[in-house]
Scaffold this motif. Structure first.
Motif, PDB file in Angstrom:
ATOM      1  N   MET A 245      32.652  31.247  41.347  1.00  0.00           N
ATOM      2  CA  MET A 245      32.669  32.520  42.078  1.00  0.00           C
ATOM      3  C   MET A 245      31.255  33.042  42.291  1.00  0.00           C
ATOM      4  O   MET A 245      30.921  33.523  43.382  1.00  0.00           O
ATOM      5  CB  MET A 245      33.505  33.546  41.305  1.00  0.00           C
ATOM      6  CG  MET A 245      33.594  34.893  41.980  1.00  0.00           C
ATOM      7  SD  MET A 245      34.366  34.856  43.613  1.00  0.00           S
ATOM      8  CE  MET A 245      36.101  34.946  43.150  1.00  0.00           C
ATOM      9  N   PHE A 260      39.076  33.570  48.187  1.00  0.00           N
ATOM     10  CA  PHE A 260      39.275  32.903  46.884  1.00  0.00           C
ATOM     11  C   PHE A 260      40.746  32.620  46.627  1.00  0.00           C
ATOM     12  O   PHE A 260      41.605  33.444  46.830  1.00  0.00           O
ATOM     13  CB  PHE A 260      38.587  33.650  45.744  1.00  0.00           C
ATOM     14  CG  PHE A 260      39.258  34.893  45.194  1.00  0.00           C
ATOM     15  CD1 PHE A 260      39.654  35.933  46.031  1.00  0.00           C
ATOM     16  CD2 PHE A 260      39.456  35.046  43.827  1.00  0.00           C
ATOM     17  CE1 PHE A 260      40.232  37.082  45.509  1.00  0.00           C
ATOM     18  CE2 PHE A 260      40.035  36.187  43.295  1.00  0.00           C
ATOM     19  CZ  PHE A 260      40.427  37.217  44.141  1.00  0.00           C
ATOM     20  N   VAL A 261      40.999  31.399  46.201  1.00  0.00           N
ATOM     21  CA  VAL A 261      42.375  30.960  45.959  1.00  0.00           C
ATOM     22  C   VAL A 261      42.532  30.275  44.613  1.00  0.00           C
ATOM     23  O   VAL A 261      43.650  29.943  44.226  1.00  0.00           O
ATOM     24  CB  VAL A 261      42.872  30.030  47.089  1.00  0.00           C
ATOM     25  CG1 VAL A 261      43.009  30.805  48.396  1.00  0.00           C
ATOM     26  CG2 VAL A 261      41.959  28.830  47.268  1.00  0.00           C
ATOM     27  N   GLY A 262      41.416  30.050  43.920  1.00  0.00           N
ATOM     28  CA  GLY A 262      41.513  29.483  42.572  1.00  0.00           C
ATOM     29  C   GLY A 262      41.937  30.596  41.625  1.00  0.00           C
ATOM     30  O   GLY A 262      41.310  31.659  41.613  1.00  0.00           O
ATOM     31  N   VAL A 263      43.000  30.365  40.852  1.00  0.00           N
ATOM     32  CA  VAL A 263      43.460  31.401  39.910  1.00  0.00           C
ATOM     33  C   VAL A 263      42.287  31.768  38.998  1.00  0.00           C
ATOM     34  O   VAL A 263      41.709  30.901  38.348  1.00  0.00           O
ATOM     35  CB  VAL A 263      44.642  30.887  39.055  1.00  0.00           C
ATOM     36  CG1 VAL A 263      45.158  31.985  38.145  1.00  0.00           C
ATOM     37  CG2 VAL A 263      45.758  30.364  39.952  1.00  0.00           C
ATOM     38  N   LEU A 281      35.204  40.051  49.476  1.00  0.00           N
ATOM     39  CA  LEU A 281      36.030  39.088  48.739  1.00  0.00           C
ATOM     40  C   LEU A 281      37.480  39.346  49.106  1.00  0.00           C
ATOM     41  O   LEU A 281      37.918  40.502  49.154  1.00  0.00           O
ATOM     42  CB  LEU A 281      35.825  39.294  47.235  1.00  0.00           C
ATOM     43  CG  LEU A 281      36.630  38.402  46.297  1.00  0.00           C
ATOM     44  CD1 LEU A 281      36.144  36.959  46.363  1.00  0.00           C
ATOM     45  CD2 LEU A 281      36.523  38.918  44.858  1.00  0.00           C
ATOM     46  N   GLY A 282      38.223  38.277  49.362  1.00  0.00           N
ATOM     47  CA  GLY A 282      39.646  38.441  49.637  1.00  0.00           C
ATOM     48  C   GLY A 282      40.378  37.169  49.296  1.00  0.00           C
ATOM     49  O   GLY A 282      39.777  36.098  49.240  1.00  0.00           O
ATOM     50  N   GLY A 283      41.655  37.290  49.065  1.00  0.00           N
ATOM     51  CA  GLY A 283      42.440  36.090  48.780  1.00  0.00           C
ATOM     52  C   GLY A 283      43.416  36.320  47.655  1.00  0.00           C
ATOM     53  O   GLY A 283      43.677  37.463  47.253  1.00  0.00           O
ATOM     54  N   GLY A 284      43.935  35.247  47.141  1.00  0.00           N
ATOM     55  CA  GLY A 284      44.952  35.311  46.105  1.00  0.00           C
ATOM     56  C   GLY A 284      45.937  34.182  46.329  1.00  0.00           C
ATOM     57  O   GLY A 284      45.618  33.169  46.961  1.00  0.00           O
TER      58      GLY A 284
ATOM     59  N   MET B 274      43.427  41.868  41.741  1.00  0.00           N
ATOM     60  CA  MET B 274      43.100  41.670  43.152  1.00  0.00           C
ATOM     61  C   MET B 274      43.700  40.354  43.640  1.00  0.00           C
ATOM     62  O   MET B 274      44.261  40.279  44.740  1.00  0.00           O
ATOM     63  CB  MET B 274      41.576  41.665  43.348  1.00  0.00           C
ATOM     64  CG  MET B 274      40.920  43.024  43.121  1.00  0.00           C
ATOM     65  SD  MET B 274      39.099  42.911  43.034  1.00  0.00           S
ATOM     66  CE  MET B 274      38.698  42.460  44.730  1.00  0.00           C
ATOM     67  N   PHE B 275      43.586  39.330  42.812  1.00  0.00           N
ATOM     68  CA  PHE B 275      44.138  38.019  43.168  1.00  0.00           C
ATOM     69  C   PHE B 275      45.660  38.087  43.252  1.00  0.00           C
ATOM     70  O   PHE B 275      46.267  37.637  44.226  1.00  0.00           O
ATOM     71  CB  PHE B 275      43.711  36.991  42.116  1.00  0.00           C
ATOM     72  CG  PHE B 275      44.191  35.594  42.400  1.00  0.00           C
ATOM     73  CD1 PHE B 275      43.405  34.719  43.146  1.00  0.00           C
ATOM     74  CD2 PHE B 275      45.419  35.139  41.933  1.00  0.00           C
ATOM     75  CE1 PHE B 275      43.847  33.429  43.411  1.00  0.00           C
ATOM     76  CE2 PHE B 275      45.865  33.855  42.198  1.00  0.00           C
ATOM     77  CZ  PHE B 275      45.072  32.992  42.935  1.00  0.00           C
ATOM     78  N   GLN B 276      46.263  38.668  42.218  1.00  0.00           N
ATOM     79  CA  GLN B 276      47.731  38.675  42.170  1.00  0.00           C
ATOM     80  C   GLN B 276      48.329  39.474  43.312  1.00  0.00           C
ATOM     81  O   GLN B 276      49.406  39.161  43.793  1.00  0.00           O
ATOM     82  CB  GLN B 276      48.207  39.233  40.817  1.00  0.00           C
ATOM     83  CG  GLN B 276      48.089  38.209  39.711  1.00  0.00           C
ATOM     84  CD  GLN B 276      48.205  38.806  38.320  1.00  0.00           C
ATOM     85  OE1 GLN B 276      48.086  40.012  38.133  1.00  0.00           O
ATOM     86  NE2 GLN B 276      48.423  37.956  37.335  1.00  0.00           N
ATOM     87  N   ASN B 278      46.637  40.015  46.222  1.00  0.00           N
ATOM     88  CA  ASN B 278      46.006  39.669  47.492  1.00  0.00           C
ATOM     89  C   ASN B 278      45.337  40.882  48.137  1.00  0.00           C
ATOM     90  O   ASN B 278      45.461  41.116  49.352  1.00  0.00           O
ATOM     91  CB  ASN B 278      47.039  39.079  48.464  1.00  0.00           C
ATOM     92  CG  ASN B 278      46.960  37.559  48.563  1.00  0.00           C
ATOM     93  OD1 ASN B 278      46.074  37.019  49.194  1.00  0.00           O
ATOM     94  ND2 ASN B 278      47.890  36.895  47.906  1.00  0.00           N
ATOM     95  N   VAL B 279      44.644  41.659  47.330  1.00  0.00           N
ATOM     96  CA  VAL B 279      43.930  42.826  47.843  1.00  0.00           C
ATOM     97  C   VAL B 279      42.430  42.498  47.886  1.00  0.00           C
ATOM     98  O   VAL B 279      41.858  42.112  46.867  1.00  0.00           O
ATOM     99  CB  VAL B 279      44.187  44.072  46.986  1.00  0.00           C
ATOM    100  CG1 VAL B 279      43.219  45.194  47.354  1.00  0.00           C
ATOM    101  CG2 VAL B 279      45.630  44.540  47.182  1.00  0.00           C
ATOM    102  N   GLY B 280      41.853  42.599  49.061  1.00  0.00           N
ATOM    103  CA  GLY B 280      40.453  42.259  49.243  1.00  0.00           C
ATOM    104  C   GLY B 280      39.541  43.468  49.154  1.00  0.00           C
ATOM    105  O   GLY B 280      39.996  44.619  49.101  1.00  0.00           O
ATOM    106  N   LEU B 281      38.254  43.187  49.137  1.00  0.00           N
ATOM    107  CA  LEU B 281      37.248  44.232  49.009  1.00  0.00           C
ATOM    108  C   LEU B 281      36.057  43.853  49.879  1.00  0.00           C
ATOM    109  O   LEU B 281      35.636  42.692  49.879  1.00  0.00           O
ATOM    110  CB  LEU B 281      36.806  44.329  47.548  1.00  0.00           C
ATOM    111  CG  LEU B 281      35.709  45.340  47.217  1.00  0.00           C
ATOM    112  CD1 LEU B 281      36.228  46.761  47.380  1.00  0.00           C
ATOM    113  CD2 LEU B 281      35.212  45.131  45.784  1.00  0.00           C
TER     114      LEU B 281
END
Lengths: 338, 338
Positions: A245, A260-263, A281-284, B274-276, B278-281
């Motif tokens: 990251m 980002f998609v890596g847990v 940053l965005g993703g999930g 944020m990952f869980q 899917n909320v970006g910044l």
């Protein structure tokens, strides 16, 4: 049925478990034609996630419908289907917003490395092919259930644009699919960070124009050299560690985003640096069903072929070896045939 | 000239300092018509940022060109100009990407609360009006040098869409301008989080459709009530504290982004959540010049009027009172007349 179960770190078995049964009219049972091991399965395998001994494992599969519940109207026994690893009704407000990974009726494939698997929201989740696909298409179709859709989500979340430069951090199967996604979306330059020759080769096949072998600060410096000191227009973070990251955020140009998609495991986000550099940053978790119809078309038309991420195929009864091969990085991703 | 200087926490003075002088051909000197105090000036004022005693302070100003360097061709003495708080050449790769806040020749207004101020990259930074604007327009034009452009950047970074729902966290001048930006961009519903009646009134004037007075978890619950449990399509974080950021991330719907423009102080980003979800910044220091031509047109056409964020006007020699009024929240934002 025979299904893969996990009992402790590095204790993967093929066990006899009860067949899945339909207990809601929205469900379907699929006879698995091909399943596989996901990079995220290695977290519990390595003891880095909690385990409930005896649980089935595996969430990626394609197969043939065996049975459907009363409310499943678009699918019938005999249909060949791709199963998104996260099941969604495709009708709730989150699905209508394109974020099927947050569906009000979210469900998951729980026995993808098995003979049969249950789909919770079959009508909203599944996509089917016209008739049985050619056996040579199975790997590419299987990739859509998670790994290709997840790489695609990284590219979408990172804001890959036609003509731009994309950097992909991570040369696992998801990272490689991220390369394929960025390339297909028209990025003029796709820089894959990889130090493993066989993965570099797949990355090049998938459209990588440059390979950076260095990691961390050295890797970032190399990317600034390649981009005239500017950085990347879009970055795909496909690992989930703090180092990956940090590298991803560092090489993004001001105004760019990291998808980002890596847990995330042990990541601390440098909010001040993100602010100062205007790096987003965005993703999930990927909203697989949102992308699936389009990606299925691309695969069937031959526009993308993510199949090469499977560099080893084993029969289901060698699932233990499949995990070992991926854990030891002898294989990128292992396809399992029940 | 007379200029505002800071000497210690809560020690703001109007001092005699040397006049600015042009020492590069890209510079210009502007006679300040109006300056103001920024929320971010309160960080050093409150002793929360390091101070160099005697430094001039203030970075927002409009005025009339007094003198230009040899390479400044589009502006001449007598032109009325808006000065972006961050100066940019408008030609480097970052500027061409729209990220003027990362310009290779970045500079800053250093004496906005003074009689004169120096602009480093005048040709690339300034925008001018046709002739002298009506005095009634001065507050709206002054707002473009930072606060309105920063609110706009929050809305852009948060991905405000026509017809969507936007939540604005923070009822300072930037938050209020964020309301105006989201409303102008066509958000159908703009929810302002504010517990101060005079600010609520400005928010409504700027297009807020709903006001939420609660903060933290209660505020988030209220927003979920207002959005049928879904959350906001876009969120503007205009404070910079950990509580504000946590609220912003919590009320964003899955797949949405938080645009943040409050300089982060003590924020820890919950990367896993944020990952869980899917909320970006995204966000940071506003690339003012990128937005300035469009925003100037909007102000001159009367399409937006950010002027009301200035609820107090004082002569420059009362700058100390200007800081006190904002520190004690007696004023939203104070305009200063040299």
């Amino acid at each position: 049925m025979r299904a893969t179960t996990i009992h402790a770190a590095r204790d993967i078995r093929l066990s006899d478990v009860p067949d899945p049964r339909i207990d809601k009219p929205t469900q379907a049972i699929v006879k698995v034609v091909a399943g596989c091991v996901c990079g995220s399965d290695l977290w519990p395998y390595r003891g880095e996630n909690d385990i409930t001994a005896g649980d089935t494992i595996g969430h990626e599969a394609v197969g043939v419908i065996e049975e459907v519940g009363a409310e499943v109207r678009s699918f019938a026994p005999g249909d060949f289907v791709v199963i998104p690893f996260c099941h969604a009704d495709n009708t709730c407000p989150h699905c209508r917003f394109g974020m099927h990974a947050a569906c009000d009726n979210l469900g998951f494939t729980a026995s993808g490395q098995a003979e049969y698997t249950l789909v919770h929201e079959a009508e909203g989740s599944l996509v089917k092919t016209d008739g049985m696909p050619d056996p040579g298409m199975i790997p590419s179709l299987l990739a859509l259930s998670d790994v290709m859709s997840t790489g695609w989500h990284a590219a979408v979340s990172g804001g890959v644009q036609k003509g731009g430069t994309a950097v992909v951090v991570g040369d696992g199967a998801v990272g490689l699919c991220g390369v394929l996604a960025a390339s297909h979306m028209g990025a003029e330059r796709v820089i894959a960070m990889s130090r493993h020759a066989p993965r570099q080769e797949i990355a090049r096949t998938f459209g990588a124009t440059d390979i950076v072998e260095e990691r961390g600060k050295e890797g970032a410096e190399r990317i600034f050299e390649l981009t005239d000191g500017v950085g990347a227009d879009a970055v795909l973070e496909c690992v989930g560690t703090d180092q990956a990251m940090k590298t991803a955020l560092r090489v993004a140009r001001p105004g760019a985003r990291v998808g980002f998609v890596g847990v995330p495991h042990g990541i601390e986000l440098p909010v001040r640096a993100m602010f100062q550099r205007n790096v987003g940053l965005g993703g999930g978790m990927a909203p697989v069903r949102a992308y699936l119809p389009h990606l299925l078309d691309l695969v069937l038309d031959g526009a993308i072929d993510p199949g090469p991420v499977f560099d080893l195929t084993l029969p289901l009864d060698q699932v233990d070896e499949a995990y070992r091969a991926m854990d030891e990085r002898r294989a990128v991703k292992v396809l399992l045939q029940p």
